[in-house]
Design an enzyme around this catalytic site. Sequence first.
Site, mmCIF file in Angstrom:
data_model
loop_
_atom_site.group_PDB
_atom_site.id
_atom_site.type_symbol
_atom_site.label_atom_id
_atom_site.label_comp_id
_atom_site.label_asym_id
_atom_site.label_seq_id
_atom_site.Cartn_x
_atom_site.Cartn_y
_atom_site.Cartn_z
ATOM 1 N N GLU A 1 0.875 -1.307 -0.032
ATOM 2 C CA GLU A 1 -0.097 -0.050 -0.128
ATOM 3 C C GLU A 1 0.759 1.261 0.134
ATOM 4 O O GLU A 1 0.717 1.960 0.981
ATOM 5 C CB GLU A 1 -0.784 -0.054 1.194
ATOM 6 C CG GLU A 1 -1.873 -1.118 1.142
ATOM 7 C CD GLU A 1 -3.115 -1.105 2.391
ATOM 8 O OE1 GLU A 1 -2.933 -0.208 3.084
ATOM 9 O OE2 GLU A 1 -3.830 -1.918 2.288
ATOM 10 N N GLU B 1 -5.092 -8.648 1.055
ATOM 11 C CA GLU B 1 -5.754 -8.153 2.440
ATOM 12 C C GLU B 1 -6.996 -7.837 2.170
ATOM 13 O O GLU B 1 -7.473 -7.302 1.154
ATOM 14 C CB GLU B 1 -4.991 -6.822 2.862
ATOM 15 C CG GLU B 1 -3.630 -7.041 3.455
ATOM 16 C CD GLU B 1 -3.080 -5.592 4.198
ATOM 17 O OE1 GLU B 1 -4.047 -4.765 4.433
ATOM 18 O OE2 GLU B 1 -2.155 -5.455 4.027
#
Length: 466
Positions: free
Chosen positions: A165, A370
């Site tokens: 991320e 995720e």
Amino acid sequence: MTHRFPPGFLWGSATAAYQVEGAAREGGRTPSIWDTFARTPGKVLGGDTGDTAVDHFHRSTQDVALMAELGLDAYRFSVSWPRVQPTGRGPAVQRGLDFYRRLVDDLLARGITPMLTLYHWDLPQELEDTGGWPQRETAYRFAEYARIVGEALGDRVELWTTLNEPWCSAFLGYGSGVHAPGRTDPVASLRAAHHLNLAHGLAADALREVLPARARLMISLNPAVVRARSDAPADLDARRQIDALATRIFTGPLLHGAYPDDLLADTAPLTDWAFVQDGDLAIAHHPLDALGINYYTPSLVSGGTDNAPPRHDGHGAGTRSPWSGAEHIAFHQPPGERTEMGWSIDPSGLYDLLLRFHHEVPDLPLYITENGAAFDDEPDASGAVHDPARIAYLHGHLAAAHRALADGVDLRGYFLWSLMDNFEWSYGYSKRFGAVHIDYPTQTRTPKSSAHWYAGVARANELPDA
């Protein structure tokens, strides 16, 4: 009716080093930006830090045994940069690498595939002191670190992720300041985003030189599912702007070798992007073997006004916007059920993302690296932890993943966030994402109902009816 997943589909769980390891001052480890940030009064709820976290550093063998009991195929973990290369420069500390060698060996001995993430936000503090991610040199330091880890673990790890991320690193760390290092400079956040793209490419080049041919390289992004509040032109343009800042600022260089023209135009009042040097985009455009996608919730936006717009973007309560050049755009709370994070529960967003990348890069395999939810999970009188809301959340999102597979998406695996409750960044220990409950004073691990449910799905390789 059940939904079968393809043979060889990876069922895993995920954690991040600072959130679980603890042992913050052991083995030569130096502070990361999250150590500094968490120890700064007022930055983390309750004054919590990751100094102890869930003590995974000392309990990793126990935790791997628990993964095996739950029937997991894979474990996605991150390496602590300052544990392996204190200060972000110079030779490796073998004591730090030895922890990851033992962890990987334990995983392999149990038949669990390791997926290694090189960077999950724990930049060595000394690199931040010299400029951090807005500084170009940090990208080259990251490549050096990647080579160190690749040389140490490349003989036993096949799945490698460079960054997790990078949007959060750039825009929450340097834009809104709700993540470490806590800076609030919109231009610095754009510079950081570029240097993270560059770091990915440089690290991928370094890894290719030292890893066996069987190794597979990827990056884990958190691309946004942005929906306009209406069909009004201002709302549709707001969706475009946020999509550029949240997603295409990374997928443009990484997947296509260029920044989107509309992103450059939108941010022209802030910067001329002169920090992008000749050759950078070719480096960032390093061929990937797969793409990791992290998804939790969609965003709902409108064009906003000159007045301070509502900002329910799910990224903390900072006083500054992470949306560099798009601060006027309003974020709204989508309707429906929400998690303890205040995030709306909408599995259709995951389906939409998978289809988006299937069409954009049809030959690139995908992993859901995720997906999960925070709920208020506490043991009952018998000590059991029942979390039916998490089971419902997971069922809905796995059904969306299966639907994407049925529609032709090359999806290779799913990693539940998270294996166990842990330090949830600026929320401290107040939010529980784990399938395994942690009693923090005693460090007792108790699998929740969702852990047993997920174990059944993984063992059967199929999703039952709700």
